[in-house]
Design a protein around this motif. Structure first.
Motif, PDB file in Angstrom:
ATOM      1  N   THR A 210       2.098 -12.124  -3.012  1.00  0.00           N
ATOM      2  CA  THR A 210       2.999 -11.332  -2.173  1.00  0.00           C
ATOM      3  C   THR A 210       4.168 -10.643  -2.809  1.00  0.00           C
ATOM      4  O   THR A 210       4.673  -9.528  -2.779  1.00  0.00           O
TER       5      THR A 210
ATOM      6  N   ASP B 188      -1.510  -7.836   3.142  1.00  0.00           N
ATOM      7  CA  ASP B 188      -1.535  -9.255   2.410  1.00  0.00           C
ATOM      8  C   ASP B 188      -2.287 -10.065   3.331  1.00  0.00           C
ATOM      9  O   ASP B 188      -1.940 -10.237   4.660  1.00  0.00           O
ATOM     10  N   GLU B 189      -2.695 -11.157   2.658  1.00  0.00           N
ATOM     11  CA  GLU B 189      -3.784 -11.934   3.540  1.00  0.00           C
ATOM     12  C   GLU B 189      -4.757 -11.386   4.267  1.00  0.00           C
ATOM     13  O   GLU B 189      -4.821 -11.616   5.363  1.00  0.00           O
TER      14      GLU B 189
END
Ligand SMILES: Nc1ncnc2c1ncn2[C@@H]1O[C@H](COP(=O)(O)OP(=O)(O)O)[C@@H](O)[C@H]1O
Ligand SMILES: [Mg+2]
Length: 437
Positions: free
Chosen positions: A36, A124-125
């Motif tokens: 992140t 993200d993810e």
């Protein structure tokens, strides 16, 4: 030229990424790699060095809560030193000098993104983000200004993150200059101390460890309800080209969302098994939209199965959704009230025999594969309850279909009793069922 400095000291591997990243990049990283932090800084750098008028970027996490809890503080930390940076916390937006903007968003309400142009986007993810987000909303937003994208995450089985990684890897290996991919495994990065890795290995299965720390896509999705059953269906050739049969009625099963997505499975009872021929899901649309969607398809409909909450009267109109659907020509059949657990069990039984059209039900199948239990990190095990995320709508609608009694009945449900219950003031007779194989 003014120099802007950001208080970020990339670790060597993060620096390696920033130096090599191209217009489209995919990074597969172990848990706690610093994803992140790296993603937020890449986004910041892209915007600061963008010379177009009013550049816009977006950071997207699987949920709004995650974006707010984690990425927002990183954004503040790293762009706080930029003179003139302004933070709008209610909108999770950072305004940078030179009319540059960064939006932080959760993938579960993508409608905020509609109509926005983007110069750079970070997902993200990505393995936990709804696979429809990129093709339906992000790609069009990037088109206007040749924007770039960065997919980053930890693997979660062979899902859309793997597909993205695999396609990107092929482009990268073929020497296409727009693409870059990298993989960071804990055994190679050395970022996590050995004792922590040993402790992690003791707290999870070998498969899970390989997934979380060694970037393995191979591990079965942890806590998945239907993953193995869908894999079996694939192996048995039950996910295939499945033409619908015009002489048989098409039934539908719904999960109704109010602010959330509404999902609909379309199925037919064939001679040997139940055929799932189509799937539709959309967010932020009223019932009229779905009624139109149904009549736009070529099917002759049988029954429309809905969960019992369709009877609830809405505050504004005083009408129930069942009444509104009825006025739109959709006569609802309310499925028996079963606990979520029993409904999941009924779905499992059904998944052993039913057949799917690979293309038309693809998005629904993606969700069924990944629908999973909530993980309780404190107690280090999966709870009995499902995780509520983008997979829930397809799974809930499928559960409704699994309890739907059509003209040929449900082979795996046996009626055991009729009970009178009071629902929203009216007396309703509810059939009770038990499940058998
Ligand atoms: N370049 C860096 N310098 C110092 N600390 C970092 C750096 N990158 C990450 N970290 C720290 O490492 C931890 C994990 O980072 P994070 O980006 O949240 O990881 P991930 O998203 O991969 O789980 C956080 O405590 C973060 O502050
Ligand atoms: Mg993270």
């Amino acid at each position: 030229m003014r120099r802007i400095s950001v208080p970020y000291f990339p670790r060597p591997l993060q620096k390696q990424f920033h130096d090599r990243a191209t217009r489209f990049s995919v990074a597969v990283c172990h848990r706690r790699f610093g994803k992140t932090v790296m993603a937020v800084n890449e986004l910041l750098r892209r915007l600061l060095t963008n010379d177009l008028p009013r550049p816009q970027g977006a950071y997207i996490a699987p949920t709004y809560g995650q974006a707010k809890r984690i990425a927002w503080s990183y954004c503040r930390e790293f762009s706080g030193a930029i003179p003139g940076a302004n933070f709008n916390e209610t909108e999770l937006r950072v305004d940078l000098p030179g009319d540059k903007r960064i939006w932080l968003l959760g993938a579960e309400n993508p409608d905020r993104l509609r109509g926005l142009y983007l110069d750079y986007v970070v997902m993200d993810e990505y393995a936990d983000i709804n696979p429809r987000l990129f093709p339906e909303i992000i790609r069009p937003a990037l088109a206007e200004r040749n924007g770039g994208a960065f997919w980053i995450g930890t693997p979660r089985g062979y899902n859309h993150f793997w597909e993205m990684f695999d396609a990107a890897k092929r482009s990268y290996e073929a020497g296409k200059p727009d693409w870059y991919v990298c993989t960071f495994k804990a055994s190679e990065t050395g970022l996590i101390p050995d004792n922590e890795l040993v402790a992690a290995a003791q707290s999870m299965s070998t498969e899970q460890y390989k997934q979380e720390f060694e970037c393995s896509f191979n591990a079965a999705i942890s806590g998945s309800y239907y993953g193995r059953l869908v894999t079996d269906a694939e192996r048995d050739g039950r996910i295939c080209v499945l033409p619908w049969e015009p002489v048989r009625p098409v039934h539908t099963a719904w999960d109704l969302g109010i602010s959330d997505s509404t999902a609909i499975w379309f199925f037919q009872e064939a001679d040997v098994a139940r055929n799932y021929i189509d799937y539709y899901e959309a967010a932020g649309e009223g019932l009229l939209h779905f009624a139109k969607g149904l009549s736009g398809k070529p099917y002759v409909y049988g029954e429309h199965f809905l969960p019992h909450d369709v009877r609830v009267r809405e505050l504004g109109s005083g009408k129930s959704r069942m009444e509104i659907l009825g006025e739109l020509g959709i006569r609802c059949r309310v499925t028996p009230r079963l606990s979520v657990q029993d409904g999941i069990e009924a779905s499992r039984v059904l998944l052993r025999t039913c057949v799917f059209d690979a293309e038309k039900t693809g998005p629904g199948l993606d969700a069924l594969r990944q629908y999973r239990r909530l993980f309780d990190p404190a107690r280090r095990h999966f709870s009995d309850k499902p995780l509520h995320d983008w997979t829930s709508h397809a799974a809930d609608a499928f559960r409704i279909s699994a309890t739907a009694e059509t003209d040929i009945g449900r082979p795996n449900l046996r009626k055991v009793a009729k009970t009178g219950r009071t629902e929203t003031g009216e007396h309703a007779i509810v059939d009770e069922y038990e499940i058998f194989d």
